[in-house]
Design an enzyme around this catalytic site. Structure first.
Site, PDB file in Angstrom:
ATOM      1  N   LEU A  10      -4.359   0.513  -0.107  1.00 19.20           N
ATOM      2  CA  LEU A  10      -4.764   1.589   0.810  1.00 19.20           C
ATOM      3  C   LEU A  10      -3.585   2.245   1.516  1.00 19.20           C
ATOM      4  CD1 LEU A  10      -8.118   0.005   1.819  1.00 19.20           C
ATOM      5  CD2 LEU A  10      -7.830   2.260   0.785  1.00 19.20           C
ATOM      6  N   PHE A  33      -4.956  -8.202   1.523  1.00 19.97           N
ATOM      7  CA  PHE A  33      -4.325  -7.589   0.341  1.00 19.97           C
ATOM      8  C   PHE A  33      -4.693  -6.130   0.177  1.00 19.97           C
ATOM      9  CE2 PHE A  33      -7.446  -6.716  -2.946  1.00 19.97           C
ATOM     10  CZ  PHE A  33      -8.566  -7.404  -2.515  1.00 19.97           C
ATOM     11  N   LYS A  34      -5.761  -5.707   0.845  1.00 20.72           N
ATOM     12  CA  LYS A  34      -6.200  -4.311   0.677  1.00 20.72           C
ATOM     13  C   LYS A  34      -5.138  -3.310   1.131  1.00 20.72           C
ATOM     14  CE  LYS A  34     -11.093  -5.213   0.356  1.00 20.72           C
ATOM     15  NZ  LYS A  34     -11.233  -6.685   0.501  1.00 20.72           N
ATOM     16  N   ASP A  35      -4.197  -3.758   1.967  1.00 20.07           N
ATOM     17  CA  ASP A  35      -3.102  -2.871   2.368  1.00 20.07           C
ATOM     18  C   ASP A  35      -2.255  -2.414   1.173  1.00 20.07           C
ATOM     19  OD1 ASP A  35      -3.613  -2.917   5.152  1.00 20.07           O
ATOM     20  OD2 ASP A  35      -2.532  -4.814   5.373  1.00 20.07           O
TER      21      ASP A  35
END
Ligand SMILES: *Cc1c(COP(=O)(O)O)cnc(C)c1O
Length: 469
Positions: free
Chosen positions: A116, A111-113
Site C-alpha cells: 500500500l 505486511f500490507k505496507d
C-alpha cells in the site's frame, strides 16, 4: 505488459489501467497475460542488492510501457525509504533452518505496507499524468485500513474513505487510522459490523452515480498492484538463504490468498521454491480445498487472528485460472456454481497438480496461543497470532529439514495484545518509536448510521479534499 481477466470476457488492460480498475467488467480478476521469467544467473546476480533495487528488477516487466525506468526507480526508493529497518524485510532465525521474514517494519506494522505504500505513490504518479482525481472507498476490520490511509495520505489526487465497524476494532488499530490527519483522509465509523461495511463498498462499486464521474479505485487485494509488490520479498528472502542455487520453502498465514499467491508467482518467475504452506485459522476454506478438494463456504468465526477471518478467499480465483489452463469460461462456470450452491471441487488431476506445491493446515486459537508461548520460551521472541499460525503450520507440514523454511511474519505483536496476553507471555510490549504517543494523539472520525445513502452522501460532500465532488 497486458493484463487479462480470469473470466475471459473483459477487455485486456495495460498496467496503468489495471492499477485504476477494481474487478474486471466480467466479474473476474486481472492477471498478467504473460508472466516474466528470470534465469537462475539473472536472479543470482541480484544477491546483495538494496531492497528497492531488487524491487525494481522484479517488478519492472509488470509496469513496462506505463512507467519509465527512472520514474519507477524513484518511486521505489521513496516507498521503501519509509521502512524502519535497514534490511526492510529482515530474516530472524527461530529454529533449525527455520526463519521468520519480518514484514512488519513499515509505518503500520503489518505486511500490507509493502504493497500500500507503493500503491499510493503509483496512483498519484499515474493520476498526475492523466490529470485526474479518484476516490477510494475501502472497508476494514483492521490492518488494511491503516495501511491504505498511510499509503494515500500524501496523495494529491486521491481522497480516501475507510469504513470500519464502530466500536468493533481494537484501540491501536482504530488510532492507527483516526490519528492520521490530511484533508484527503476520511475515517467513517459505521454503526454495523464488518460485513455491513464491505457490503456498502460493494454496492458503491456497482452503482457509482453518487460520485458524479469521479472514478472509484479498489485498495483490497483484488488490485493487481498489491500482489505485484508482494512478489519481491520472496526473492529477497531466498537470496539471503542461498537461493537461487538452493530451494526455499515458505509458510504463509493467509485469508484472501493474496500474499501466498505472490509466492506462487515468484516460483513461476523462476525462483526455486519447493513448498508453499497455506496456513489458515479456523476460517479454513483454503485448507479444506488443499486437503480435500472441497471449496465450500461455511459460517464465519471470530478468532484471535482477525486479519484472516474470511469466508471466501477473493484471490483464489487467480490460482484456479492457472490450474484450468487459463480457460476463462471454465472459471466463470466454477464461480457461477459457487454462487448458486456455495461450493465446488475441481477435477482430480488439477487438484493433484496444486498439491505438488501447496500443503495446508488450519490452526485454532488454542494452538496459536501454545505456539506463541512455546516460541517465547525457546527464543524470547514474541510472535503475533497470524505469524504464530504460520509457524505452527510450518512445523507440522514441512517436507524437508534440509531446505530452509521461511515463515512470513505478517504483523508486529503489539497490534494484537489480546492474543499475546492469552498466550501467557508476561512481557509488556512497547509501541515502536514512531508510535509511542499514539494513545495521546488527536483522533478524527465521523460516526455514520448503517445506511448506504448516508455514507454515499458523505462521500459526495467531502470527496474533493474535504469539499463536495
Ligand atoms: C491481511 C493479513 C493477512 C492475510 O493476508 P492475505 O493476503 O489475505 O493472505 C495475514 N496476516 C495479517 C497480519 C494481515 O494483516
Amino acid at each position: 505488459m497486458r493484463y487479462i481477466s480470469t473470466r475471459g470476457q473483459a477487455p485486456a488492460l495495460n498496467f496503468e489501467e489495471v492499477l485504476l480498475a477494481g474487478l474486471a467488467s466480467d466479474g473476474g480478476l486481472y492477471v498478467p497475460e504473460n508472466l516474466p521469467r528470470f534465469t537462475q544467473e539473472e536472479i543470482a546476480s541480484w544477491a546483495g542488492l538494496p531492497y528497492h533495487e531488487l524491487a525494481f528488477r522484479v517488478m519492472r516487466p509488470f509496469v513496462t510501457g506505463s512507467i519509465p525506468d527512472a520514474d519507477f526507480k524513484k518511486i521505489l526508493e521513496e516507498t521503501y525509504g519509509v521502512f524502519a529497518h535497514a534490511s526492510i524485510a529482515p530474516l530472524r532465525q527461530l529454529g533449525g533452518n527455520e526463519w521468520v521474514l519480518e514484514l512488519f517494519h513499515g509505518p503500520t506494522l503489518a505486511f500490507k505496507d509493502f504493497a500500500l505504500q507503493l500503491l499510493g505513490r503509483l496512483l498519484d504518479y499515474v493520476l498526475a499524468k492523466r490529470k485526474q482525481r479518484v476516490v477510494i472507498i475501502g472497508a476494514t476490520s483492521g490492518d488494511t485500513g491503516s495501511a491504505a490511509i498511510e499509503g494515500c495520505k500524501h496523495c494529491e489526487n486521491v481522497d480516501i474513505f475507510i469504513l470500519h465497524p464502530h466500536q468493533r476494532v481494537s484501540e491501536v488499530q482504530r488510532r492507527q487510522m483516526t490519528t492520521v490527519s490530511g484533508a484527503n483522509v476520511h475515517n467513517l465509523a459505521i454503526e454495523g459490523n464488518f460485513d455491513d461495511c464491505q457490503e456498502m463498498v460493494k454496492n458503491s462499486f456497482a452503482d457509482q452515480s453518487f460520485l458524479k464521474g469521479t472514478p472509484l479505485v479498489a485498495v483490497n487485494s483484488i488490485n493487481w498492484a498489491r500482489i505485484m509488490a508482494q512478489i519481491v520479498y520472496y526473492f529477497h528472502a531466498a537470496l539471503q538463504l542461498g537461493g537461487p542455487a538452493r530451494s526455499v520453502a515458505f509458510s504463509v498465514p493467509t485469508g484472501n490468498f493474496g500474499d501466498i499467491f505472490a509466492g506462487y508467482l515468484a516460483r513461476n518467475m523462476g525462483l526455486p521454491i519447493n513448498q508453499l504452506i497455506v496456513a489458515t485459522n479456523r476460517n479454513d476454506i483454503l485448507h479444506r480445498f488443499m486437503s480435500g478438494n472441497q471449496y465450500v463456504k461455511q459460517t464465519l468465526h471470530a478468532t484471535l487472528s482477525p486479519s484472516m477471518d474470511i469466508m471466501v478467499s477473493s484471490n483464489f480465483e487467480r490460482l484456479l485460472f492457472d490450474l484450468h489452463g487459463r480457460n476463462g469460461a471454465a472459471i466463470a462456470g466454477l464461480m457461477a456454481d459457487f454462487k448458486r450452491g456455495g461450493g465446488f471441487s475441481v477435477e482430480q488431476e488439477r487438484w493433484t497438480e496444486a498439491r505438488k506445491l501447496f500443503d495446508s493446515l488450519a490452526v485454532d486459537d488454542e494452538q496459536t496461543c501454545q505456539t506463541i508461548a512455546a516460541v517465547y520460551q525457546q527464543t524470547g521472541e514474541v510472535l503475533d497470532p497470524h505469524t504464530a499460525i504460520g509457524v505452527h503450520a510450518a512445523r507440522e507440514c514441512r517436507r524437508s529439514l534440509d531446505i530452509p523454511m521461511v515463515i512470513l511474519g505478517t504483523a508486529h505483536p503489539v497490534k494484537f495484545p489480546d492474543a499475546v496476553v492469552k498466550a501467557g507471555v508476561g512481557k509488556a510490549l512497547d509501541l515502536p518509536p514512531h508510535l509511542t504517543d499514539l494513545l495521546q494523539r488527536e483522533e478524527q472520525c465521523t460516526v455514520l448510521a448503517n445506511d448506504l445513502g448516508a455514507m454515499q452522501a458523505y462521500v459526495a460532500q467531502h470527496g474533493n479534499r474535504g469539499k463536495p465532488l
